[in-house]
Design a protein around this motif. Structure first.
Motif, PDB file in Angstrom:
ATOM      1  N   SER A  55     107.792  13.257 -78.583  1.00 28.16           N
ATOM      2  CA  SER A  55     106.687  12.374 -78.226  1.00 28.16           C
ATOM      3  C   SER A  55     105.472  12.681 -79.108  1.00 28.16           C
ATOM      4  O   SER A  55     105.166  13.850 -79.374  1.00 28.16           O
ATOM      5  N   PRO A  56     104.761  11.621 -79.556  1.00 32.76           N
ATOM      6  CA  PRO A  56     103.558  11.852 -80.364  1.00 32.76           C
ATOM      7  C   PRO A  56     102.335  12.210 -79.530  1.00 32.76           C
ATOM      8  O   PRO A  56     101.237  12.352 -80.078  1.00 32.76           O
ATOM      9  N   GLU A  57     102.523  12.348 -78.211  1.00 31.00           N
ATOM     10  CA  GLU A  57     101.395  12.666 -77.349  1.00 31.00           C
ATOM     11  C   GLU A  57     100.775  14.000 -77.763  1.00 31.00           C
ATOM     12  O   GLU A  57     101.482  14.994 -77.940  1.00 31.00           O
ATOM     13  N   PRO A  58      99.441  14.069 -77.913  1.00 26.10           N
ATOM     14  CA  PRO A  58      98.774  15.305 -78.340  1.00 26.10           C
ATOM     15  C   PRO A  58      99.064  16.495 -77.426  1.00 26.10           C
ATOM     16  O   PRO A  58      99.162  17.630 -77.901  1.00 26.10           O
TER      17      PRO A  58
ATOM     18  N   ILE B  24     102.580  17.901 -78.305  1.00 24.58           N
ATOM     19  CA  ILE B  24     102.545  18.536 -79.621  1.00 24.58           C
ATOM     20  C   ILE B  24     101.737  19.829 -79.566  1.00 24.58           C
ATOM     21  O   ILE B  24     102.124  20.852 -80.147  1.00 24.58           O
TER      22      ILE B  24
END
Length: 302
Positions: free
Chosen positions: A220-223, A226
Motif C-alpha cells: 500500500s502507498p499509504e504513508p 510505509i
C-alpha cells in the motif's frame, strides 16, 4: 575470558541498553500492526530483512567497517543456520499471531528466555542456570502471564491452538538463535557480521515463503504503512539488532534474554497510548512481578 562474557550480574550500562531495546521492540508491535494494514505479514518481514541488509551493508561500507575474515573464521556455517532460524521464526510468529489472539501469542512467544536459559545451561559453561536465576525467570514470566490474563480468558478462535503452537515455536527459535550466537564461532565475530548473516539469509527465504503461503504481492502507498516498514527495517532489524548481538557477545545470554519479558509490557503500553487499546486491571501487579523477577536474575552472586 573477560569478565563481561561470564554469567555474572549485568552492569548498569548493559541493563540500560536492554531497557532501551525492550522499549524499541515494544513499539515494533505497534509498527507491525500498522504495516499489516498495507503489506501482507510475511512479505512485510521479507522486505524488512531485505531493506535492513542493504542499509547495513551500505553503512558498513561508508564507515569502512569490515566483516572480518568471514570465509576462514568459522562463522559462515553457523551464520547461515542463524539466518534460517531467523526466517522460520518470523514465519511462525506472523502466521501464528494471525490464528490466535495477540495476547495469547505474545505470552507464548516470550517464553524465549526459558529456551535461552535451558540452552545456555547445557551449551555455555559460564552461563549455568542457577536456582536464583530459575526462580527469577519464573517470577518474571508469571508477571507477564498475569499482565495478559484477561486476553487468555478471551476466545481465541477455532485455530487458536495451532496459532499458540506456532508462537511457542517462534519463541523457541528466537532462543535457539541467541544460544547459537553465544555458543558458536559467531560469539567472536563482529556484531555487524552476525546481523548481516541473518538479514541476508532470511530476506530471500521470507520473500519466497510469502507467495508459497498464498500472500498477494501488495504494498500500500499509504504513508503510515510505509513508515511502519521503514521503522522496522532501519530501527528494528538494523540498529536495534546490531546492538542486541553486540550485547550477546559481551554479556550473559540468559540474563540478557530475561529482560525480553519487558518487551510485551512496553508493547501493551504503546498500544494503549498510540492505538487506544485498554490495559488490564492487574497490570501494575504484573509489572512489579516482572521487575522483581529480573532483580533475582541479575542479583550479584554471593
Amino acid at each position: 575470558m573477560p569478565d563481561s562474557t561470564r554469567g555474572g550480574a549485568l552492569p548498569p550500562r548493559a541493563i540500560g541498553l536492554m531497557l532501551f531495546l525492550c522499549l524499541v521492540w515494544g513499539l515494533n508491535l505497534v509498527a507491525i500492526k500498522l504495516g499489516n494494514q498495507g503489506i501482507p505479514p510475511v512479505l512485510q518481514a521479507g522486505l524488512r530483512s531485505l531493506i535492513a541488509a542493504v542499509l547495513l551493508f551500505g553503512w558498513c561500507r561508508w564507515r569502512r567497517i569490515g566483516f572480518g575474515d568471514w570465509q576462514r573464521n568459522g562463522t559462515l556455517l553457523p551464520g547461515i543456520v542463524a539466518g534460517v532460524l531467523f526466517a522460520v521464526e518470523f514465519i511462525a510468529v506472523y502466521v501464528g499471531v494471525g490464528l490466535t489472539t495477540a495476547s495469547r501469542g505474545v505470552v507464548f512467544l516470550y517464553g524465549a528466555p526459558f529456551f535461552v536459559a535451558i540452552g545456555a545451561h547445557w551449551l555455555i559453561p559460564d552461563d549455568r542456570l542457577t536456582r536464583a536465576k530459575a526462580i527469577g525467570l519464573l517470577v518474571a514470566f508469571s508477571g507477564l502471564v498475569l499482565a495478559f490474563l484477561e486476553g487468555l480468558w478471551a476466545p481465541g478462535g477455532e485455530q487458536a491452538l495451532l496459532g499458540d503452537l506456532l508462537c511457542v515455536i517462534g519463541g523457541a527459535l528466537w532462543g535457539a538463535t541467541t544460544v547459537l550466537v553465544k555458543a558458536s564461532a559467531l560469539r567472536r565475530a563482529r556484531p555487524m557480521l552476525v546481523l548481516f548473516y541473518q538479514l541476508a539469509v532470511s530476506a530471500p527465504l521470507l520473500l519466497l515463503a510469502s507467495p508459497l503461503l498464498g500472500e498477494p504481492f501488495r504494498i500500500s502507498p499509504e504513508p503510515l504503512a510505509i513508515g511502519a516498514l521503514i521503522y522496522q527495517a532501519a530501527g528494528i532489524a538494523g540498529a536495534s539488532y546490531a546492538l542486541w548481538f553486540w550485547l550477546v557477545s559481551q554479556y550473559s545470554a540468559s540474563r540478557l534474554a530475561a529482560f525480553s519479558v519487558l518487551t510485551p509490557i512496553f508493547g501493551v503500553l504503546a498500544g494503549a497510548v498510540l492505538l487506544g487499546e485498554p490495559l488490564g486491571q492487574l497490570f501494575g501487579v504484573a509489572v512489579a512481578l516482572v521487575v522483581f523477577g529480573l532483580w533475582l536474575v541479575n542479583r550479584p552472586a554471593r
